[in-house]
Design a protein around this motif. Structure first.
Motif, PDB file in Angstrom:
ATOM      1  N   LYS A   1       0.839  -1.200   0.000  1.00 39.53           N
ATOM      2  CA  LYS A   1       0.000   0.000   0.000  1.00 39.53           C
ATOM      3  C   LYS A   1       0.871   1.245   0.000  1.00 39.53           C
ATOM      4  CE  LYS A   1      -1.954   3.517   2.299  1.00 39.53           C
ATOM      5  NZ  LYS A   1      -1.707   4.356   3.463  1.00 39.53           N
TER       6      LYS A   1
ATOM      7  N   GLY B   1      -8.090   7.959   6.063  1.00 34.49           N
ATOM      8  CA  GLY B   1      -6.980   7.045   6.337  1.00 34.49           C
ATOM      9  C   GLY B   1      -7.309   5.586   6.031  1.00 34.49           C
TER      10      GLY B   1
ATOM     11  N   ASP C   1      -5.359   1.972   4.402  1.00 34.05           N
ATOM     12  CA  ASP C   1      -4.643   0.928   5.165  1.00 34.05           C
ATOM     13  C   ASP C   1      -5.570  -0.264   5.405  1.00 34.05           C
ATOM     14  OD1 ASP C   1      -2.544   2.717   5.455  1.00 34.05           O
ATOM     15  OD2 ASP C   1      -3.192   3.399   7.436  1.00 34.05           O
TER      16      ASP C   1
ATOM     17  N   GLY D   1      -1.274   8.684  13.357  1.00 30.53           N
ATOM     18  CA  GLY D   1      -1.776   8.648  11.979  1.00 30.53           C
ATOM     19  C   GLY D   1      -1.102   7.599  11.117  1.00 30.53           C
TER      20      GLY D   1
HETATM   21 MG    MG Z   1      -2.618   7.049   6.297  1.00 29.19          MG
END
Ligand code: MG
Ligand code: ASP
Length: 402
Positions: free
Chosen positions: A11, A155, A158, A213
């Protein structure tokens, strides 16, 4: 799902894909992996700060945009990066194909802007891998059972990556970031933070939930449940990163790291006759909206309820709170949390004492404090937090020697 032999899932985050040049660099890195004989799935975020910009664009047109339309808009970011990366890989003479979350079979519930993955039906991904192609998957997005496009929360790419690694039983799951690993604090704010070689699922989940984060907390939750080792490493260098794992041989430490969350807001009421009922009502609303409560304090004696939640969902929550008719409800969007995480925390009140003393020396006043078995979280006003965590990092003996 059939296990793809030698399958590696990589990723790449927004900063790794921020410019056409960087996309070409990522393409070379992916091709290097393919040349080793691996099957490769690549999960991408949107380029640079594209998602932020799309979000701001929506706000210009509508202060409280319909969440379905927000998802239609935000998912465009990952479509740009996935197609460009696929083109860059083709330029290097390798076959690649990009898929949206929907085409990749990432099935979610119907909660727009914060959907949860309920199934992975990655048949098309499998077919293309079987043909020898590199498959690029748009992170952060899926499709609900009624065929609506959804996103997984900020986010969330992930989480796409780890969910695919779990579904395919991948040989390796790699997350490339600009910071290059998990540190004892955010290295962009605390220059003396140290990189960790390894971290347990529980500690990483706590750090991520408390604002770190580097990984989306839901991705860590999936990794833990499906025992996926997650390798977090730099997209810009070959230095070893951090592995998030269940393995026992991790060096034990009382304190693993500290983190802050500047993207929270609090709602608080005092002098309530029945604070238990008020808290039940507020939590019921949050549950219905699919929004996590980050910290809950209820005190019958003071008639007090305090709940901390992610700031990104704050407008929605505030408008719902009016309907509850709880008087004196105060909202504060200028708060932050500071958390210390480590396996040894619960056994050592001394650590809590040191944390509070350090924060007070930095001029911070705790508005609330809460502990779990492996973490201590302090709610405070937002200003001076960065300075306070630098001091705290040093006071807890976490600073690297240099
Ligand atoms: Mg991130
Ligand atoms: N592009 C999305 C975001 O900025 C998803 C991600 O980066 O993981 O939140």
């Amino acid at each position: 799902m059939r296990v793809a032999k030698n399958l590696v899932i990589q990723k790449f985050g927004g900063s790794s894909l921020a410019t056409p040049e960087r996309i070409k660099q990522v393409a070379s890195r992916v091709v290097r992996e393919k040349r080793k004989g691996s099957d490769v799935i690549v999960v991408v975020s949107a380029m640079g700060d594209t998602t932020d910009r799309l979000f701001q664009l929506a706000k210009v047109v509508s202060p409280n945009p319909p969440r379905r339309e927000l998802d239609m808009l935000l998912t465009a970011g990952e479509r740009i990066s996935m197609s460009l990366l696929s083109m860059a890989i083709s330029e290097l003479g390798y076959e690649a194909i990009s898929f949206t979350g929907s085409q990749s079979g990432i099935v979610t519930d119907t909660a727009h802007t914060r959907a949860r993955i309920i199934d992975v039906r990655a048949f098309r991904v499998q077919d293309e891998l079987n043909k020898g192609k590199i498959v690029i998957v748009a992170g952060f997005q899926g499709v609900s059972p009624n065929k609506e496009v959804t996103t997984l929360g900020r986010g969330g790419s992930d989480t796409t990556c780890v969910a695919l690694a779990a579904a395919f039983n991948a040989a390796r799951c790699e997350i490339f970031t600009d910071v290059g690993g998990v540190y004892t604090a955010d290295p962009r704010l605390v220059p003396k933070a140290k990189k960790l070689e390894a971290i347990s699922y529980d500690e990483m989940l706590e750090l991520a939930f408390c604002g770190a984060g580097v990984l989306h907390w839901r991705s860590v939750d999936i990794a833990r449940r499906f025992k996926v080792d997650v390798h977090v490493q730099s997209s810009f260098s070959k230095e070893p990163g951090t592995v998030v794992t269940a393995k026992e041989n991790i060096e034990r430490a009382e304190i693993r790291g500290i983190t802050q969350d500047l993207n929270v807001a609090s709602i608080e009421a005092r002098g309530l006759d029945d604070p238990m009922r008020a808290s039940e009502e507020i939590l019921g609303k949050l549950e219905a909206l699919g929004i996590p409560a980050k910290l809950i304090i209820v005190s019958s004696e003071e008639g007090r309820v305090l709940i901390v939640l992610p700031e990104e969902h704050f407008d929605e929550v505030a408008s719902e709170m009016d309907s509850l008719g709880i008087s004196n409800l105060r909202v504060d969007t200028e708060v932050a949390t500071i958390s210390v995480v480590g396996n040894g925390l619960c056994a050592r009140p001394r650590i809590a004492k040191e944390v509070l003393a350090s924060l007070s020396r930095s001029g911070l006043k705790p508005l609330a404090i809460s502990t779990s078995g492996i973490s201590l979280t302090v709610l405070t006003k937002r200003d001076r937090v960065v300075n306070a965590i630098r001091n705290l990092h040093s006071d807890l003996g976490l600073d690297s020697p240099s």
